[in-house]
Design a protein around this motif. Structure first.
Motif, PDB file in Angstrom:
ATOM      1  N   ALA A  58       0.846  -1.191   0.000  1.00  0.00           N
ATOM      2  CA  ALA A  58       0.000   0.000   0.000  1.00  0.00           C
ATOM      3  C   ALA A  58       0.883   1.242   0.000  1.00  0.00           C
ATOM      4  O   ALA A  58       2.107   1.160   0.148  1.00  0.00           O
ATOM      5  N   HIS A  59       0.241   2.401  -0.152  1.00  0.00           N
ATOM      6  CA  HIS A  59       0.989   3.641  -0.258  1.00  0.00           C
ATOM      7  C   HIS A  59       0.715   4.600   0.905  1.00  0.00           C
ATOM      8  O   HIS A  59       1.369   5.637   1.002  1.00  0.00           O
ATOM      9  N   SER A  60      -0.238   4.239   1.763  1.00  0.00           N
ATOM     10  CA  SER A  60      -0.579   5.116   2.883  1.00  0.00           C
ATOM     11  C   SER A  60      -1.462   4.362   3.857  1.00  0.00           C
ATOM     12  O   SER A  60      -2.020   3.312   3.538  1.00  0.00           O
ATOM     13  N   TRP A  61      -1.568   4.905   5.077  1.00  0.00           N
ATOM     14  CA  TRP A  61      -2.552   4.382   6.031  1.00  0.00           C
ATOM     15  C   TRP A  61      -3.362   5.551   6.578  1.00  0.00           C
ATOM     16  O   TRP A  61      -2.897   6.680   6.631  1.00  0.00           O
ATOM     17  N   HIS A  62      -4.605   5.240   6.993  1.00  0.00           N
ATOM     18  CA  HIS A  62      -5.548   6.258   7.433  1.00  0.00           C
ATOM     19  C   HIS A  62      -6.362   5.689   8.586  1.00  0.00           C
ATOM     20  O   HIS A  62      -7.012   4.652   8.432  1.00  0.00           O
ATOM     21  N   LEU A  63      -6.328   6.346   9.724  1.00  0.00           N
ATOM     22  CA  LEU A  63      -7.079   5.904  10.900  1.00  0.00           C
ATOM     23  C   LEU A  63      -8.144   6.958  11.194  1.00  0.00           C
ATOM     24  O   LEU A  63      -7.820   8.101  11.509  1.00  0.00           O
ATOM     25  N   LEU A  64      -9.417   6.558  11.089  1.00  0.00           N
ATOM     26  CA  LEU A  64     -10.526   7.512  11.107  1.00  0.00           C
ATOM     27  C   LEU A  64     -11.345   7.430  12.386  1.00  0.00           C
ATOM     28  O   LEU A  64     -11.628   6.342  12.894  1.00  0.00           O
ATOM     29  N   PHE A  65     -11.748   8.613  12.881  1.00  0.00           N
ATOM     30  CA  PHE A  65     -12.685   8.769  13.995  1.00  0.00           C
ATOM     31  C   PHE A  65     -12.254   8.020  15.252  1.00  0.00           C
ATOM     32  O   PHE A  65     -13.037   7.282  15.850  1.00  0.00           O
ATOM     33  N   PRO A  66     -11.002   8.190  15.711  1.00  0.00           N
ATOM     34  CA  PRO A  66     -10.578   7.505  16.939  1.00  0.00           C
ATOM     35  C   PRO A  66     -11.193   8.128  18.181  1.00  0.00           C
ATOM     36  O   PRO A  66     -11.619   9.287  18.186  1.00  0.00           O
ATOM     37  N   SER A  67     -11.212   7.352  19.250  1.00  0.00           N
ATOM     38  CA  SER A  67     -11.665   7.836  20.547  1.00  0.00           C
ATOM     39  C   SER A  67     -10.597   8.742  21.158  1.00  0.00           C
ATOM     40  O   SER A  67      -9.456   8.821  20.676  1.00  0.00           O
ATOM     41  N   ALA A  68     -10.953   9.418  22.255  1.00  0.00           N
ATOM     42  CA  ALA A  68      -9.994  10.287  22.941  1.00  0.00           C
ATOM     43  C   ALA A  68      -8.799   9.483  23.442  1.00  0.00           C
ATOM     44  O   ALA A  68      -7.656   9.963  23.406  1.00  0.00           O
ATOM     45  N   GLU A  69      -9.029   8.265  23.892  1.00  0.00           N
ATOM     46  CA  GLU A  69      -7.939   7.424  24.383  1.00  0.00           C
ATOM     47  C   GLU A  69      -6.981   7.076  23.250  1.00  0.00           C
ATOM     48  O   GLU A  69      -5.756   7.112  23.427  1.00  0.00           O
ATOM     49  N   ASP A  70      -7.518   6.746  22.080  1.00  0.00           N
ATOM     50  CA  ASP A  70      -6.659   6.474  20.930  1.00  0.00           C
ATOM     51  C   ASP A  70      -5.929   7.732  20.477  1.00  0.00           C
ATOM     52  O   ASP A  70      -4.784   7.671  20.013  1.00  0.00           O
ATOM     53  N   GLN A  71      -6.589   8.876  20.587  1.00  0.00           N
ATOM     54  CA  GLN A  71      -5.955  10.132  20.212  1.00  0.00           C
ATOM     55  C   GLN A  71      -4.632  10.325  20.952  1.00  0.00           C
ATOM     56  O   GLN A  71      -3.638  10.760  20.381  1.00  0.00           O
ATOM     57  N   GLN A  72      -4.626   9.997  22.241  1.00  0.00           N
ATOM     58  CA  GLN A  72      -3.416  10.164  23.040  1.00  0.00           C
ATOM     59  C   GLN A  72      -2.286   9.287  22.517  1.00  0.00           C
ATOM     60  O   GLN A  72      -1.109   9.653  22.603  1.00  0.00           O
TER      61      GLN A  72
END
Length: 388
Positions: free
Chosen positions: A148-162
């Protein structure tokens, strides 16, 4: 104080949910969020809604420590950008103009679902040991292995944000509108918090729906008849066909989640002259009601607002839920008591030149979104003495 080290953290991809033990996924994801249930992803795959043919090739992530599964994440190899709600069409077009491939890309997300929630379903010990640089490095390496050429992580929780927060990485923000339950006992309690003008406006909309002799019946997933589910699917399908698109989800998908996770499922049916004329489907979690799918065959005055928003608010109040997430976009929700909420996504772009160009774009976009978010808060319909 430094985090405790966990040796031999590896990240791999599985191309079928069945490669991950059901009980392991359940232990890591829990059962509170309907969009993280094993049964939800299982229904997507067995109904072929997520497959290589639809451009959603399952590529679920598995974190291991000392060879044992310590985390999972829902993920897909995408050959397009449809059904994501974080739009990167311009990025793909830029690659095309330079004769470069943008797809496939690795998408870490819940398909067709612009709702915030956990994405990195990690054992607490692993989460405590990981840092953002490790997460980004693991994902960058996996992308290379997958071709692949990129990764994208969408709409994470506040805990994942950290766990994702890293200044040099690509971070996008967006704005949605959610309704918040302030301990209301009924819909009138909610209206009581609004200014007189907005309160009258909503009552007028609801009255005009009633004057069209439209009533509403609510069905729980455990008591959802075949003919009601069949009618809902006709309406849902029509929503896409009106735009010249095929629906993302099949009738088989809805039939399967009715069977495997009915406790989360709610359908509201609009009825006129004894006939079903429109419908909305909701999924409930531990604290949040999610309004996801709606459709009708004929247009009626204010029917969409009533079915999707006001009936949803009443359902959230009756279920004792704290938040009603009615889906992406839609600033018309503001005057109906939905408050602006920031959403997030993180992106890893392998090509250094495009990474730098996109970084400039995300910074400029973030300034615009934050300005919009602040402006949106100034037009909320709540009485000022409520501090809203």
């Amino acid at each position: 104080m430094s985090k405790p080290a966990i040796p031999n953290i590896t990240l791999e991809a599985c191309h079928s949910l069945s490669d991950i033990p059901r009980e392991t996924w359940k232990r890591l994801a829990g059962t509170d969020n309907p969009f993280l249930r094993y049964e939800f992803f299982e229904a997507l795959e067995s109904s072929h809604c997520t497959s290589e043919n639809t451009g959603w090739k399952p590529c679920h992530l598995v974190f291991r420590t000392e060879g044992e599964i310590a985390g999972v994440a829902p993920a897909y190899l995408k050959s397009h950008s449809m059904g994501e709600y974080v739009f990167d069409w311009a990025w793909a077009d830029a690659y095309r103009r330079y004769d470069m491939e943008y797809y496939p890309k690795l998408l870490i997300a819940v398909p067709f679902t612009p709702s915030q929630g956990p994405r990195l379903l990690l054992d607490p010990q692993l989460r405590n040991a990981l840092n953002p640089r490790q997460i980004h490095n693991l994902l960058d390496t996996l992308v290379g292995h997958l071709g692949a050429h990129s990764w994208h992580l969408l709409f994470p929780s506040a805990e994942d944000q950290q766990l994702l927060q890293q200044d040099e990485q690509l971070h996008r923000i967006g704005c949605q509108f959610h309704w918040h339950n302030q301990g209301y006992g009924c819909f009138e309690d909610f209206l009581g918090r609004l200014t007189s003008r907005k309160r009258k406006s909503i009552r007028k909309e609801r009255r005009q729906v009633a004057e069209q002799e439209i009533s509403f019946t609510r069905f729980h997933g455990r008591d959802l008849p075949d003919h009601v589910l069949a009618a809902f699917y006709v309406f849902y399908r029509a929503t896409y066909l009106k735009r010249g698109q095929h629906p993302y989800l099949s009738r088989q998908f809805f039939e399967q989640i009715r069977q495997t996770m009915p406790e989360h499922l709610h359908v509201i049916m609009a009825i006129k002259d004894g006939k079903m004329i429109a419908s909305a489907l909701f999924l409930s979690g531990k604290s949040t009601l999610y309004g996801r799918y709606w459709g009708c065959l004929e247009e009626y005055n204010h029917l969409h607002f009533e079915t999707c928003y006001y009936q949803g608010i009443e359902l959230a109040i009756d279920l004792g839920l704290q938040i009603f997430d009615a889906g992406a976009q839609g600033e018309h929700k503001l005057v109906r008591g939905f408050e602006p909420v920031l959403t997030h996504s993180w992106h890893g772009i392998a090509h250094p030149g495009f990474h730098d160009a996109i970084e400039v774009f995300t910074r400029e976009e973030a300034e615009q979104v934050m300005a919009y978010y602040e402006d949106a808060k100034t037009v909320l319909p709540f009485r000022q003495n409520d501090g809203a």
